[in-house]
Motif scaffolding. Structure first.
Motif, PDB file in Angstrom:
ATOM      1  N   LEU A   1       0.833  -1.208   0.000  1.00  0.00           N
ATOM      2  CA  LEU A   1       0.000   0.000   0.000  1.00  0.00           C
ATOM      3  C   LEU A   1       0.862   1.251   0.000  1.00  0.00           C
ATOM      4  CD1 LEU A   1      -2.925  -0.836   2.472  1.00  0.00           C
ATOM      5  CD2 LEU A   1      -3.053  -0.547  -0.008  1.00  0.00           C
ATOM      6  N   GLY A   2       1.872   1.266   0.847  1.00  0.00           N
ATOM      7  CA  GLY A   2       2.765   2.422   0.908  1.00  0.00           C
ATOM      8  C   GLY A   2       3.476   2.641  -0.410  1.00  0.00           C
ATOM      9  N   HIS A   3       4.009   1.557  -0.961  1.00  0.00           N
ATOM     10  CA  HIS A   3       4.740   1.644  -2.229  1.00  0.00           C
ATOM     11  C   HIS A   3       3.847   2.179  -3.355  1.00  0.00           C
ATOM     12  CE1 HIS A   3       7.810   0.677  -5.149  1.00  0.00           C
ATOM     13  NE2 HIS A   3       6.886   0.097  -5.887  1.00  0.00           N
ATOM     14  N   ALA A   4       2.590   1.734  -3.377  1.00  0.00           N
ATOM     15  CA  ALA A   4       1.662   2.132  -4.438  1.00  0.00           C
ATOM     16  C   ALA A   4       1.456   3.648  -4.466  1.00  0.00           C
ATOM     17  CB  ALA A   4       0.317   1.435  -4.268  1.00  0.00           C
ATOM     18  N   ILE A   5       1.523   4.278  -3.292  1.00  0.00           N
ATOM     19  CA  ILE A   5       1.281   5.723  -3.253  1.00  0.00           C
ATOM     20  C   ILE A   5       2.572   6.515  -3.039  1.00  0.00           C
ATOM     21  CG2 ILE A   5      -1.107   5.461  -2.495  1.00  0.00           C
ATOM     22  CD1 ILE A   5      -0.157   6.198   0.339  1.00  0.00           C
ATOM     23  N   GLY A   6       3.714   5.837  -3.159  1.00  0.00           N
ATOM     24  CA  GLY A   6       4.994   6.521  -3.076  1.00  0.00           C
ATOM     25  C   GLY A   6       5.355   6.993  -1.684  1.00  0.00           C
ATOM     26  N   LYS A   7       4.897   6.268  -0.668  1.00  0.00           N
ATOM     27  CA  LYS A   7       5.189   6.637   0.717  1.00  0.00           C
ATOM     28  C   LYS A   7       5.772   5.435   1.445  1.00  0.00           C
ATOM     29  CE  LYS A   7       2.655  10.596   0.910  1.00  0.00           C
ATOM     30  NZ  LYS A   7       3.369  11.812   0.686  1.00  0.00           N
ATOM     31  N   ALA A   8       6.114   5.656   2.712  1.00  0.00           N
ATOM     32  CA  ALA A   8       6.544   4.542   3.551  1.00  0.00           C
ATOM     33  C   ALA A   8       5.323   3.654   3.797  1.00  0.00           C
ATOM     34  CB  ALA A   8       7.099   5.074   4.860  1.00  0.00           C
ATOM     35  N   GLU A   9       5.499   2.608   4.576  1.00  0.00           N
ATOM     36  CA  GLU A   9       4.397   1.677   4.823  1.00  0.00           C
ATOM     37  C   GLU A   9       3.139   2.403   5.276  1.00  0.00           C
ATOM     38  OE1 GLU A   9       5.904  -1.134   7.656  1.00  0.00           O
ATOM     39  OE2 GLU A   9       7.033  -2.202   6.120  1.00  0.00           O
ATOM     40  N   ARG A  10       1.999   1.966   4.755  1.00  0.00           N
ATOM     41  CA  ARG A  10       0.712   2.556   5.129  1.00  0.00           C
ATOM     42  C   ARG A  10      -0.265   1.452   5.493  1.00  0.00           C
ATOM     43  NH1 ARG A  10       3.152   6.570   5.406  1.00  0.00           N
ATOM     44  NH2 ARG A  10       2.694   8.619   4.561  1.00  0.00           N
ATOM     45  N   VAL A  11      -0.932   1.609   6.636  1.00  0.00           N
ATOM     46  CA  VAL A  11      -1.908   0.622   7.090  1.00  0.00           C
ATOM     47  C   VAL A  11      -3.311   1.025   6.650  1.00  0.00           C
ATOM     48  CG1 VAL A  11      -2.965  -0.414   9.145  1.00  0.00           C
ATOM     49  CG2 VAL A  11      -0.493  -0.123   9.020  1.00  0.00           C
ATOM     50  N   LEU A  12      -3.570   2.340   6.588  1.00  0.00           N
ATOM     51  CA  LEU A  12      -4.900   2.841   6.262  1.00  0.00           C
ATOM     52  C   LEU A  12      -4.844   3.854   5.127  1.00  0.00           C
ATOM     53  CD1 LEU A  12      -6.058   3.561   9.877  1.00  0.00           C
ATOM     54  CD2 LEU A  12      -7.180   1.976   8.330  1.00  0.00           C
ATOM     55  N   ILE A  13      -5.756   3.697   4.182  1.00  0.00           N
ATOM     56  CA  ILE A  13      -5.891   4.679   3.109  1.00  0.00           C
ATOM     57  C   ILE A  13      -7.383   4.935   2.921  1.00  0.00           C
ATOM     58  CG2 ILE A  13      -5.608   5.109   0.629  1.00  0.00           C
ATOM     59  CD1 ILE A  13      -3.146   3.368   0.656  1.00  0.00           C
ATOM     60  N   ALA A  14      -7.758   6.194   2.837  1.00  0.00           N
ATOM     61  CA  ALA A  14      -9.140   6.537   2.505  1.00  0.00           C
ATOM     62  C   ALA A  14      -9.136   7.219   1.146  1.00  0.00           C
ATOM     63  CB  ALA A  14      -9.743   7.464   3.553  1.00  0.00           C
ATOM     64  N   VAL A  15     -10.013   6.760   0.261  1.00  0.00           N
ATOM     65  CA  VAL A  15     -10.173   7.368  -1.057  1.00  0.00           C
ATOM     66  C   VAL A  15     -11.330   8.355  -0.941  1.00  0.00           C
ATOM     67  CG1 VAL A  15     -10.596   6.916  -3.509  1.00  0.00           C
ATOM     68  CG2 VAL A  15      -9.426   5.202  -2.114  1.00  0.00           C
ATOM     69  N   THR A  16     -11.091   9.611  -1.335  1.00  0.00           N
ATOM     70  CA  THR A  16     -12.110  10.645  -1.130  1.00  0.00           C
ATOM     71  C   THR A  16     -12.838  11.022  -2.413  1.00  0.00           C
ATOM     72  OG1 THR A  16     -10.427  12.355  -1.393  1.00  0.00           O
ATOM     73  CG2 THR A  16     -10.901  11.631   0.859  1.00  0.00           C
ATOM     74  N   ASP A  17     -12.553  10.304  -3.491  1.00  0.00           N
ATOM     75  CA  ASP A  17     -13.198  10.600  -4.768  1.00  0.00           C
ATOM     76  C   ASP A  17     -14.043   9.399  -5.194  1.00  0.00           C
ATOM     77  OD1 ASP A  17     -13.112  12.313  -7.432  1.00  0.00           O
ATOM     78  OD2 ASP A  17     -12.749  10.219  -8.002  1.00  0.00           O
ATOM     79  N   ALA A  18     -15.304   9.641  -5.536  1.00  0.00           N
ATOM     80  CA  ALA A  18     -16.221   8.541  -5.868  1.00  0.00           C
ATOM     81  C   ALA A  18     -15.751   7.762  -7.099  1.00  0.00           C
ATOM     82  CB  ALA A  18     -17.629   9.075  -6.092  1.00  0.00           C
ATOM     83  N   GLY A  19     -15.260   8.458  -8.105  1.00  0.00           N
ATOM     84  CA  GLY A  19     -14.776   7.807  -9.326  1.00  0.00           C
ATOM     85  C   GLY A  19     -13.616   6.874  -9.052  1.00  0.00           C
ATOM     86  N   PHE A  20     -12.597   7.387  -8.359  1.00  0.00           N
ATOM     87  CA  PHE A  20     -11.451   6.547  -8.010  1.00  0.00           C
ATOM     88  C   PHE A  20     -11.898   5.397  -7.112  1.00  0.00           C
ATOM     89  CE2 PHE A  20      -8.451  10.130  -8.991  1.00  0.00           C
ATOM     90  CZ  PHE A  20      -7.660   9.418  -9.883  1.00  0.00           C
ATOM     91  N   SER A  21     -12.784   5.692  -6.184  1.00  0.00           N
ATOM     92  CA  SER A  21     -13.252   4.683  -5.244  1.00  0.00           C
ATOM     93  C   SER A  21     -13.863   3.491  -5.969  1.00  0.00           C
ATOM     94  CB  SER A  21     -14.271   5.307  -4.287  1.00  0.00           C
ATOM     95  OG  SER A  21     -14.944   4.309  -3.592  1.00  0.00           O
ATOM     96  N   SER A  22     -14.776   3.759  -6.914  1.00  0.00           N
ATOM     97  CA  SER A  22     -15.430   2.634  -7.592  1.00  0.00           C
ATOM     98  C   SER A  22     -14.454   1.898  -8.512  1.00  0.00           C
ATOM     99  CB  SER A  22     -16.679   3.083  -8.340  1.00  0.00           C
ATOM    100  OG  SER A  22     -16.360   4.069  -9.269  1.00  0.00           O
ATOM    101  N   SER A  23     -13.552   2.626  -9.166  1.00  0.00           N
ATOM    102  CA  SER A  23     -12.554   1.965 -10.024  1.00  0.00           C
ATOM    103  C   SER A  23     -11.626   1.080  -9.202  1.00  0.00           C
ATOM    104  CB  SER A  23     -11.696   2.996 -10.764  1.00  0.00           C
ATOM    105  OG  SER A  23     -12.507   3.785 -11.589  1.00  0.00           O
ATOM    106  N   ILE A  24     -11.182   1.585  -8.069  1.00  0.00           N
ATOM    107  CA  ILE A  24     -10.268   0.821  -7.213  1.00  0.00           C
ATOM    108  C   ILE A  24     -10.988  -0.408  -6.658  1.00  0.00           C
ATOM    109  CG2 ILE A  24      -9.010   0.861  -5.015  1.00  0.00           C
ATOM    110  CD1 ILE A  24      -8.343   3.864  -5.721  1.00  0.00           C
TER     111      ILE A  24
END
Length: 107
Positions: free
Chosen positions: A70-93
């Motif tokens: 998850l962290g690598h996917a968003i170009g950050k260190a390790e991430r346990v939680l991610i919230a998507v705030t866009d409806a379009g991205f949310s449904s695609s993901i």
């Protein structure tokens, strides 16, 4: 799998993701979070807390991947939680994750 990771990266670059306990919780409470992704290797406490909180606020929760991916996917260190705030991205993901076997849907 790769599609969901690249979608997460695009959402991050577009400013449509928030990460980290406090910011994700705030996004859920304010009704901004459309999808919360919890790393499969998150603690049971974290999983329960977000299942309950998202259930209360009617936010979709997906348990997928692990913190390093998850962290690598968003170009950050390790991430346990991610919230998507866009409806379009949310449904695609969600769509691309549901085509992968790495996912456990939590209602």
């Amino acid at each position: 799998m790769n599609k969901s990771l690249s979608l997460l990266g695009m959402a991050m670059r577009a400013g449509k993701l928030v990460t980290g306990d406090e910011t994700v919780l705030k996004a859920v409470r304010q009704g901004k979070a459309k999808l919360v992704i919890i790393a499969g290797d998150a603690s049971d406490n974290t999983k329960k807390k977000y299942r309950d909180k998202c259930g209360t606020y009617g936010v979709q929760v997906v348990e997928a991947l692990d913190r390093a991916v998850l962290g690598h996917a968003i170009g950050k260190a390790e991430r346990v939680l991610i919230a998507v705030t866009d409806a379009g991205f949310s449904s695609s993901i969600q769509r691309s994750l549901s085509q992968s076997s790495e996912v456990e849907y939590i209602d």
